[in-house]
Scaffold this motif. Structure first.
Motif, PDB file in Angstrom:
ATOM      1  N   LYS A 143      -9.563   2.508 -20.230  1.00 31.12           N
ATOM      2  CA  LYS A 143     -10.488   3.555 -20.270  1.00 31.12           C
ATOM      3  C   LYS A 143      -9.460   5.019 -19.952  1.00 31.12           C
ATOM      4  CE  LYS A 143     -12.096   2.979 -15.453  1.00 31.12           C
ATOM      5  NZ  LYS A 143     -13.332   2.677 -14.728  1.00 31.12           N
ATOM      6  N   ARG A 144     -10.245   6.188 -20.047  1.00 38.07           N
ATOM      7  CA  ARG A 144      -9.488   7.440 -19.805  1.00 38.07           C
ATOM      8  C   ARG A 144      -8.601   7.571 -18.538  1.00 38.07           C
ATOM      9  NH1 ARG A 144      -9.867  12.561 -21.981  1.00 38.07           N
ATOM     10  NH2 ARG A 144      -9.193  14.233 -20.510  1.00 38.07           N
ATOM     11  N   VAL A 145      -7.401   7.761 -18.302  1.00 40.34           N
ATOM     12  CA  VAL A 145      -6.749   7.615 -17.206  1.00 40.34           C
ATOM     13  C   VAL A 145      -7.093   8.947 -16.543  1.00 40.34           C
ATOM     14  CG1 VAL A 145      -4.581   7.910 -15.786  1.00 40.34           C
ATOM     15  CG2 VAL A 145      -4.902   6.339 -18.017  1.00 40.34           C
ATOM     16  N   PRO A 146      -7.587   9.183 -15.103  1.00 43.78           N
ATOM     17  CA  PRO A 146      -8.059  10.291 -14.575  1.00 43.78           C
ATOM     18  C   PRO A 146      -6.899  11.046 -14.257  1.00 43.78           C
ATOM     19  CG  PRO A 146      -9.005   8.552 -13.460  1.00 43.78           C
ATOM     20  CD  PRO A 146      -8.150   7.966 -14.495  1.00 43.78           C
ATOM     21  N   GLU A 147      -6.908  12.522 -13.969  1.00 47.31           N
ATOM     22  CA  GLU A 147      -5.788  13.350 -13.623  1.00 47.31           C
ATOM     23  C   GLU A 147      -5.289  12.906 -12.245  1.00 47.31           C
ATOM     24  OE1 GLU A 147      -3.246  16.540 -14.278  1.00 47.31           O
ATOM     25  OE2 GLU A 147      -4.797  15.765 -15.417  1.00 47.31           O
ATOM     26  N   ARG A 148      -5.955  12.594 -11.341  1.00 50.51           N
ATOM     27  CA  ARG A 148      -5.289  12.244 -10.071  1.00 50.51           C
ATOM     28  C   ARG A 148      -4.440  10.835 -10.241  1.00 50.51           C
ATOM     29  NH1 ARG A 148     -10.845  10.725 -10.171  1.00 50.51           N
ATOM     30  NH2 ARG A 148     -11.299   8.482  -9.834  1.00 50.51           N
ATOM     31  N   THR A 149      -4.972  10.166 -11.140  1.00 48.72           N
ATOM     32  CA  THR A 149      -3.968   8.941 -11.233  1.00 48.72           C
ATOM     33  C   THR A 149      -2.671   9.228 -11.923  1.00 48.72           C
ATOM     34  OG1 THR A 149      -5.798   7.324 -11.599  1.00 48.72           O
ATOM     35  CG2 THR A 149      -3.698   6.753 -12.325  1.00 48.72           C
ATOM     36  N   LEU A 150      -2.611  10.112 -13.119  1.00 46.11           N
ATOM     37  CA  LEU A 150      -1.487  10.862 -13.478  1.00 46.11           C
ATOM     38  C   LEU A 150      -0.807  11.241 -12.470  1.00 46.11           C
ATOM     39  CD1 LEU A 150      -2.869  12.172 -16.844  1.00 46.11           C
ATOM     40  CD2 LEU A 150      -1.997  10.110 -16.716  1.00 46.11           C
ATOM     41  N   ALA A 191       3.057  10.265 -11.304  1.00 52.02           N
ATOM     42  CA  ALA A 191       4.222  11.223 -11.379  1.00 52.02           C
ATOM     43  C   ALA A 191       5.045  11.218 -10.268  1.00 52.02           C
ATOM     44  CB  ALA A 191       3.751  12.578 -11.906  1.00 52.02           C
ATOM     45  N   LYS A 192       4.270  10.937  -8.907  1.00 61.34           N
ATOM     46  CA  LYS A 192       4.944  11.000  -7.479  1.00 61.34           C
ATOM     47  C   LYS A 192       5.772   9.601  -7.187  1.00 61.34           C
ATOM     48  CE  LYS A 192       1.654  14.372  -5.819  1.00 61.34           C
ATOM     49  NZ  LYS A 192       0.823  14.533  -4.609  1.00 61.34           N
ATOM     50  N   VAL A 239      10.398   8.411 -11.189  1.00 62.29           N
ATOM     51  CA  VAL A 239       9.375   8.881 -12.277  1.00 62.29           C
ATOM     52  C   VAL A 239       9.892  10.512 -12.203  1.00 62.29           C
ATOM     53  CG1 VAL A 239       7.233   9.332 -13.217  1.00 62.29           C
ATOM     54  CG2 VAL A 239       7.785   7.396 -12.239  1.00 62.29           C
ATOM     55  N   GLN A 240      10.138  11.053 -13.515  1.00 62.57           N
ATOM     56  CA  GLN A 240      10.511  12.442 -13.590  1.00 62.57           C
ATOM     57  C   GLN A 240       9.524  13.202 -14.454  1.00 62.57           C
ATOM     58  OE1 GLN A 240      14.400  12.538 -15.294  1.00 62.57           O
ATOM     59  NE2 GLN A 240      15.486  11.175 -13.715  1.00 62.57           N
ATOM     60  N   LYS A 241       8.639  12.485 -15.628  1.00 62.24           N
ATOM     61  CA  LYS A 241       7.993  13.020 -16.250  1.00 62.24           C
ATOM     62  C   LYS A 241       6.744  12.171 -16.721  1.00 62.24           C
ATOM     63  CE  LYS A 241       8.923  15.827 -19.696  1.00 62.24           C
ATOM     64  NZ  LYS A 241       9.333  16.477 -20.969  1.00 62.24           N
ATOM     65  N   VAL A 242       5.513  12.753 -16.920  1.00 55.34           N
ATOM     66  CA  VAL A 242       4.424  11.670 -17.375  1.00 55.34           C
ATOM     67  C   VAL A 242       3.831  12.578 -18.548  1.00 55.34           C
ATOM     68  CG1 VAL A 242       2.508  10.576 -16.845  1.00 55.34           C
ATOM     69  CG2 VAL A 242       4.130  10.512 -15.152  1.00 55.34           C
ATOM     70  N   LEU A 250       2.698   7.605 -21.217  1.00 57.75           N
ATOM     71  CA  LEU A 250       4.290   7.456 -21.355  1.00 57.75           C
ATOM     72  C   LEU A 250       5.149   7.928 -19.951  1.00 57.75           C
ATOM     73  CD1 LEU A 250       4.624   8.489 -25.145  1.00 57.75           C
ATOM     74  CD2 LEU A 250       4.526   6.277 -24.212  1.00 57.75           C
ATOM     75  N   VAL A 251       6.102   7.046 -19.611  1.00 58.79           N
ATOM     76  CA  VAL A 251       6.619   7.591 -18.312  1.00 58.79           C
ATOM     77  C   VAL A 251       8.006   7.703 -18.689  1.00 58.79           C
ATOM     78  CG1 VAL A 251       6.923   7.121 -15.931  1.00 58.79           C
ATOM     79  CG2 VAL A 251       4.938   6.381 -17.150  1.00 58.79           C
ATOM     80  N   HIS A 252       8.801   8.634 -18.277  1.00 55.11           N
ATOM     81  CA  HIS A 252      10.174   9.069 -18.297  1.00 55.11           C
ATOM     82  C   HIS A 252      10.828   9.128 -16.948  1.00 55.11           C
ATOM     83  CE1 HIS A 252      14.008  10.788 -19.469  1.00 55.11           C
ATOM     84  NE2 HIS A 252      13.861  11.574 -18.507  1.00 55.11           N
TER      85      HIS A 252
END
Length: 377
Positions: free
Chosen positions: A78-85, A89-90, A94-97, A205-207
């Motif tokens: 389901k939709r990934v919440p902003e807080r999870t993103l 990112a932290k 991890v550099q970018k999401v 996507l995770v960079h």
């Protein structure tokens, strides 16, 4: 990568859309199978050699884009919440999401798993050749489908054709590119994804540092139903040795030099013939198609012909239909296979094979003569 492709098989919201497979592009029906077609009919003015040819630099794709390729691809239920993103990112390394929409449709009984993206934010997440490929981003802006190159081959799809989505619109396959995303068959725009009913914000996507970003940590944050797979270099073991590559023409700094070097692929063929074809077909890479018949690249090859005669001209390990460094020597290779090196009537016949029209032959060879006069030393 094979394991990843098999792993990413469940897409949220992917309706079971059975297909009625319709194809457009009827103007190709009377074209000889496998023959390159011109992007547009030459005008009388095109019989004048292009004055910019000596200094014009061959360009692969469009303006340069700084890419940051993904190292992890995740699909949530389901939709990934902003807080999870923000938590992803932290994570260490991890550099970018970035997040995208995604879903599945069916065409002729075959599932297509698609990402619905905003080109402005997604472009830098694609391989350099894709990011610099102008037709990919033009197609998305037009609401058309960009299919992964492997999907085109696997399903026998035709560039320029339209396919009917059950209970949905007809989608035109306007461009093809090697996306490098396991289980992803193509791209559509975010707006089109909404029309198709794709769930929003379910693909992440995770960079980061290659091989160091924890897929386990990302999965834990997304939930037990999430699918996470490594992408690109993070998923491929390094090769033990590199095979030396043959360089036919390299990457000369001007189209003039490129045509001259490419002519050596076919002993006896004048570079002026290649220059004339390049001007008629795409104005030396300014209009690379696809044409209405599905011809692609600066020398306007049909994909079937490219498969048989396309060569790696610059030695980068790939025969790229969109690259002038590959397309121009490939044109020489195709002409040579049809006897162009012998000159005379055999040259005329070889140019006829390039496009089954004697008017086309006369235009090309007249323009080639004009080039010979203009650039006589």
């Amino acid at each position: 990568m094979t394991a990843g492709t098999a792993f990413l098989v469940t897409w949220p919201g992917g309706g079971a859309l059975a297909a009625g497979g319709g194809r457009a592009g009827q103007d190709t029906a009377d074209a000889p199978a496998g023959d390159p077609r011109p992007a547009a009919r030459a005008t009388a003015g095109s019989l004048v050699p292009d004055r910019t040819l000596p200094s014009s630099s061959p360009v692969v794709g469009g303006p340069g884009v700084q890419v940051t390729l993904p190292h992890l691809l995740a699909i949530a239920s389901k939709r990934v919440p902003e807080r999870t993103l923000l938590k992803i990112a932290k994570l260490k390394h991890v550099q970018k999401v970035v997040v995208a929409d995604g879903g599945a449709v069916h065409v002729s009984g075959s599932a297509l798993r698609l990402l619905a993206v905003d080109p402005a934010t997604f472009r830098s997440w694609t391989p350099k050749r894709v990011a610099d490929h102008p037709e990919v981003w033009s197609a998305l802006a037009r609401g058309e489908l960009v299919a992964d190159a492997a999907t085109i081959k696997r399903l026998g799809m035709v560039l320029g054709a339209e396919y009917q989505i059950d209970r949905g619109p007809r989608l035109r396959v306007a461009a093809s590119a090697s996306l490098g995303l396991p289980g992803v068959d193509g791209l559509v725009s975010q707006d089109l994804g909404r029309r198709l009913g794709f769930p929003s914000g379910v693909v992440v996507l995770v960079h980061g540092d290659p091989g160091k970003v924890s897929d386990t940590a990302v999965k834990r944050l997304l939930g037990k139903d999430a699918q996470v797979v490594r992408v690109g270099q993070a998923a491929v073991a390094p090769r033990a040795t590199a095979t030396p590559r043959q360089v036919l023409v390299g990457r000369p700094g001007s189209y003039l030099d490129l045509y001259q070097r490419a002519a050596t692929v076919c002993p006896g063929l004048s570079w002026t013939v290649l220059a004339a074809i390049g001007q008629v077909e795409s104005s030396h890479g300014r209009n690379n198609g696809p044409s209405s018949a599905g011809a692609l690249g600066p020398m306007q090859f049909m994909p079937a012909t490219w498969k048989a005669y396309g060569v790696d001209g610059d030695g980068d390990g790939e025969a790229d239909i969109w690259s002038p460094y590959d397309a121009v020597p490939s044109a020489a290779n195709y002409l040579c296979a049809n006897g162009a090196g012998a000159g005379g009537d055999k040259l005329r016949k070889a140019v006829w094979f390039y496009n089954h029209s004697w008017d086309y032959v006369n235009k090309v060879l007249s323009l080639a003569d004009a080039y010979a006069r203009a650039y006589a030393s």
